[in-house]
Design an enzyme around this catalytic site. Sequence first.
Site, mmCIF file in Angstrom:
data_model
loop_
_atom_site.group_PDB
_atom_site.id
_atom_site.type_symbol
_atom_site.label_atom_id
_atom_site.label_comp_id
_atom_site.label_asym_id
_atom_site.label_seq_id
_atom_site.Cartn_x
_atom_site.Cartn_y
_atom_site.Cartn_z
ATOM 1 N N GLU A 62 102.802 16.446 54.796
ATOM 2 C CA GLU A 62 102.423 15.656 55.977
ATOM 3 C C GLU A 62 103.646 15.088 56.708
ATOM 4 O O GLU A 62 103.705 13.893 57.008
ATOM 5 C CB GLU A 62 101.458 14.534 55.571
ATOM 6 C CG GLU A 62 100.125 15.072 55.081
ATOM 7 C CD GLU A 62 99.089 13.990 54.774
ATOM 8 O OE1 GLU A 62 99.422 12.789 54.905
ATOM 9 O OE2 GLU A 62 97.963 14.349 54.402
ATOM 10 N N GLU B 232 94.498 19.639 51.011
ATOM 11 C CA GLU B 232 93.907 18.303 50.797
ATOM 12 C C GLU B 232 92.599 18.247 51.566
ATOM 13 O O GLU B 232 92.597 18.364 52.795
ATOM 14 C CB GLU B 232 94.827 17.171 51.267
ATOM 15 C CG GLU B 232 95.975 16.872 50.348
ATOM 16 C CD GLU B 232 96.720 15.588 50.720
ATOM 17 O OE1 GLU B 232 96.051 14.610 51.148
ATOM 18 O OE2 GLU B 232 97.946 15.565 50.593
#
Length: 498
Positions: A173, A292
């Site tokens: 991320e 995720e």
Amino acid sequence: MESAKLTLDPAFEVGPVERRLFGSFVEHMGRCVYTGVFEPGHPRAGDDGLRRDVIELTREMGVTTVRYPGGNFVSNYEWEDGVGPASERPTRLDLAWRQIETNAFGLDEFMTWLREVDAEPVMAVNLGTRGIREARDLVEYANFPGGTRWSDLRIKHGVPEPYGIRVWCLGNEMDGPWQIGGKTADEYGRLAFEAAKAMRRVDPGLELVACGSSNMRIPTFGSWEARVLEHCYDQVDYISAHSYYDPVGGSRADFLASAVEMEQQIEGVIATADHVAARLGSRKRLKVSFDEWNVWSQSLFRGEGSLDWEHAPRIIEEEYDVAGAAVVGSLLITLLNHADRVGIACQAQLANVIAPIRTEPGGPAWRQTIFHPFALTAAHARGRILRVQATAPAMPTERYGEVPVLATAATLDDDRLAVFAVNRGDRPLPVEIDLRGLPQASDLSHVTVADDDTGARNTEREPRRVEPRPADGAAIDGHRLTAVLPPVSFNVLKARLS
């Protein structure tokens, strides 16, 4: 009563079932590791501190791959802290989740646990506070046979054979302002390219995952992927996608239709990656690593700044109900229906933190409601994924407009047919399945995850409140199967073809 109809034909398929779709995620966050998978002194732990009850549940769940060690945690992590004698490892501050990290559990313990679980690692490297050199060194420690600094250190630590880790995430991320060491798309794209190049020099057989957007609601979604991949397209094999689906952030209908958003995200990432390939004149086609995903009441989380410095605190320990299980089932169905371009998926996380498995320190481990759709899909989705032609009633949602009340996927493995179906509606849904060019069906069974109370949960006191159970009324009439799906339910219909 409104009904749905499905048509299956073996001539029309998505592709083979990719076993890596049934992945999980272990991050050093909350109690996922400590008192989750690892608890020295627990009655069910061995001398290595690994909880055997959690290992047994993970195997039952059918987990095939596990991403580690993060997540946000990885962007401030020094992998060297988690190898070698535990008594010599330093205690550090984890800046991601404001936790005291003892490093009693690290790479060597994770790989030992993974062998017990019989799953494949997906390893993330720190491209936040560290970079090319440290990533290269970790590949050498994990994968090089011996005779060098880092490989000989692994051997000294009692691991003579290389771990042979194939799949590596190039950071986590990196677009997020919350990420320690976050970067612009150009900064990250160049770093990912150079890190990938160095890592492949050590082990050319690696499969590498570039960081896509942290979610599709972030303003740079799409443009981030495009800029990053313009730098590193030819050095990577996957682009990642992350998303969590909030049961309290909108209407109930919006939540039950969450898989619509996952589908939009997958198709958007694929379109962007293919656009970059066209601009570069590349014939290579990247896949998506949806590494995720889960249901999470994210709107209730007050952020990392609200947390106190603790070791293994109780944070984000969601309790899941039947509606959550139905949504998880629909997300798995979406992944199956896009398996031609989604090659890896990891439900986050495995234990305690927004997890299908819950534990108590010194106490039991139990299955949450969301455990069951995952375990059933992992067990029965085999062979080829068939394209399902479906007609079904629609339900109104505020976020997505009219959405089919039925989500479904089907797989065919030699003579075994499995149909996975979620009824998002609040009424029973009769379903007719036309098997067209398939042989005669027999031995039909119908298992459902449902309850008269869609808010029912499994708890320490009542760990088996919600479990898969046989459903009544499924029938075969020639090449036609019929069944009734309970309201807000995840269902598996299985038949033998002859």
